[in-house]
Design an enzyme around this catalytic site. Sequence first.
Site, PDB file in Angstrom:
ATOM      1  N   PHE A  54      95.449  58.145 -48.548  1.00  0.00           N
ATOM      2  CA  PHE A  54      95.460  59.299 -47.653  1.00  0.00           C
ATOM      3  C   PHE A  54      94.469  60.368 -48.086  1.00  0.00           C
ATOM      4  O   PHE A  54      93.696  60.898 -47.282  1.00  0.00           O
ATOM      5  CB  PHE A  54      96.867  59.893 -47.567  1.00  0.00           C
ATOM      6  CG  PHE A  54      96.968  61.097 -46.661  1.00  0.00           C
ATOM      7  CD1 PHE A  54      97.085  60.927 -45.290  1.00  0.00           C
ATOM      8  CD2 PHE A  54      96.932  62.378 -47.172  1.00  0.00           C
ATOM      9  CE1 PHE A  54      97.155  62.020 -44.447  1.00  0.00           C
ATOM     10  CE2 PHE A  54      97.011  63.479 -46.330  1.00  0.00           C
ATOM     11  CZ  PHE A  54      97.121  63.302 -44.965  1.00  0.00           C
ATOM     12  N   PRO A 253      95.039  52.162 -46.647  1.00  0.00           N
ATOM     13  CA  PRO A 253      95.983  52.721 -45.676  1.00  0.00           C
ATOM     14  C   PRO A 253      97.167  51.823 -45.383  1.00  0.00           C
ATOM     15  O   PRO A 253      98.227  52.313 -44.997  1.00  0.00           O
ATOM     16  CB  PRO A 253      95.125  52.929 -44.428  1.00  0.00           C
ATOM     17  CG  PRO A 253      93.953  52.026 -44.601  1.00  0.00           C
ATOM     18  CD  PRO A 253      93.701  51.965 -46.072  1.00  0.00           C
ATOM     19  N   PHE A 254      96.998  50.509 -45.546  1.00  0.00           N
ATOM     20  CA  PHE A 254      98.093  49.577 -45.280  1.00  0.00           C
ATOM     21  C   PHE A 254      98.417  48.765 -46.539  1.00  0.00           C
ATOM     22  O   PHE A 254      98.638  47.557 -46.478  1.00  0.00           O
ATOM     23  CB  PHE A 254      97.744  48.657 -44.109  1.00  0.00           C
ATOM     24  CG  PHE A 254      97.615  49.391 -42.806  1.00  0.00           C
ATOM     25  CD1 PHE A 254      98.733  49.748 -42.078  1.00  0.00           C
ATOM     26  CD2 PHE A 254      96.372  49.778 -42.335  1.00  0.00           C
ATOM     27  CE1 PHE A 254      98.620  50.452 -40.890  1.00  0.00           C
ATOM     28  CE2 PHE A 254      96.238  50.479 -41.144  1.00  0.00           C
ATOM     29  CZ  PHE A 254      97.376  50.819 -40.417  1.00  0.00           C
ATOM     30  N   GLU A 271      93.371  47.251 -42.563  1.00  0.00           N
ATOM     31  CA  GLU A 271      93.305  46.963 -41.129  1.00  0.00           C
ATOM     32  C   GLU A 271      94.672  46.939 -40.465  1.00  0.00           C
ATOM     33  O   GLU A 271      95.541  46.144 -40.817  1.00  0.00           O
ATOM     34  CB  GLU A 271      92.600  45.617 -40.896  1.00  0.00           C
ATOM     35  CG  GLU A 271      92.410  45.292 -39.426  1.00  0.00           C
ATOM     36  CD  GLU A 271      91.558  44.056 -39.186  1.00  0.00           C
ATOM     37  OE1 GLU A 271      91.400  43.657 -38.024  1.00  0.00           O
ATOM     38  OE2 GLU A 271      91.043  43.483 -40.178  1.00  0.00           O
ATOM     39  N   LYS A 288      85.514  44.666 -37.849  1.00  0.00           N
ATOM     40  CA  LYS A 288      84.429  43.736 -38.194  1.00  0.00           C
ATOM     41  C   LYS A 288      83.202  44.577 -38.457  1.00  0.00           C
ATOM     42  O   LYS A 288      82.783  45.374 -37.612  1.00  0.00           O
ATOM     43  CB  LYS A 288      84.157  42.740 -37.064  1.00  0.00           C
ATOM     44  CG  LYS A 288      85.029  41.505 -37.090  1.00  0.00           C
ATOM     45  CD  LYS A 288      84.741  40.651 -38.296  1.00  0.00           C
ATOM     46  CE  LYS A 288      85.711  39.487 -38.388  1.00  0.00           C
ATOM     47  NZ  LYS A 288      85.580  38.785 -39.676  1.00  0.00           N
TER      48      LYS A 288
END
Length: 502
Positions: A54, A253-254, A271, A288
């Site tokens: 973050f 982020p994930f 992603e 991509k």
Amino acid sequence: MTVPPETSLSPSVTALPWQPPQAYLGLLSRRQGASEAGRALPSTGPVFLDSGSFEKTAAESRDRQRWSLLCPRPEAALVLPRLKPGAQDGLEPLRRFAQAHRPPSPVPTLPDLPFTGGIIGVLSYGAGLALQDVSSRHAAQDDWPHLLALVCTSFLLFDHAREKLWWISPEQQPAPAPRPLTAAFPPLENWPPDFTEHGWDEAVEETRRLIGAGDIFQANLTMRWHGSFQQTDGTHADPAALYARLRQGSPAPFGAYLDFGTHQLMSASVERFLSLSPNGTIETRPIKGTSAVSDDPTTDAALRDALAQDAKELAENLMITDLMRNDIGRVSRPGSVSVPQLARPERFARVHHLVSSVTGELAEGEDAFSLLEATMPPGSVTGAPKKRALEIIDALERSPRGAYCGTLFRLGWDGALDSSVLIRTVTGTQEEPAAQGCDPSAKPSGATCRFALGAGGGITWPSEAQAEYRETCLKAAPLLQALRAAPNPEDPASRHPQRQAQ
């Protein structure tokens, strides 16, 4: 020891004094938690959905990376070793599992919180093949179940933007106290890839031949690195400590850590795969196109602009965006699918990516389960046309992908869905006779913990085999670094730890 409440939004939602997730990472270790609490080792461990990047993310992307979630002790688990290719019931077992475990009075949806309880799980790449009615020649070697799902009703929810911390528990269980991680993970030195350089060149050239023949436009070719560790009475190999290293070196982020007892997953994915709001709005954000970043603003802007004008990267992104537009269109209201963002450069912690956005409105009679059925496996890690690309990938790759290139999903009791593409991911499994995964207290001594990671990239007609090989090896470097692979002067992945994995 419990933490006294600061205030409450409801009897089931309590605000706690702010602490960042790293203050609670000790909850990720089943062994450490059981030892400190004086109880037996639980068969299923914690779940951690970790927006660890973050602070290093551009303002335009921060809302998508605002929340982290840590569920110390999931309430129930579902394991489906295999989905039958072409089976009519698809993800019906997952739907029934969610219905059976939905609380009679779940925590009500609150406007300030994205998740108040539900199912968190993993659909593997093999599950996606089965849903697309593609049989895999690697099925016998695939040791990762097609579906693993956990019920999470009591958990910590971290709001990084406002530095708020919530404990959500319908049964009003006491909140856990902060617990630093003290577990360890030893170096793993030997990580052979499953492709030789020559073998990879041949696979790329065969993919290009099939593109030239008109079979496909693009295929995402990948390879795997495999390592192992044999537990003994004096050694500890706690995957929670490995994940702590991974999130420190490659914040994402994930990010995610899931401990299913027999299987562990450690992800640094950047992603998003699918999101679905309670009112039926769908979004997918395919990635991509990649370039480096720089601390120098002028250089960084030049790198970003060059990526935005790279014809090959733009073509790859366009093909996958069109594929995802077709996939979500299968379960969307006619005329509702649109592309509000196409191949826009976005800055992440260590790289720029070209990111698109495809949106739609869920059709009547469809839900999160049918959305996953229609879109798995994710388009950005497959190719176009999708089914033929899946067949070609399976024929050319040397080993099963397992959880890699599948999806990690979070499904709320309100029907909302969020999910990631499982790239930049390490998986752990344990060989018999032990039954407790790669946990350091697994018995008997001598059990072998096996780990795998993957990397790859999109192959199109302009692809050059040697360049693709070097890029794929370089992409694996941060994960190999986190595993403390021994530097090998002959291995490009060991010489360039700054590059990111796919």
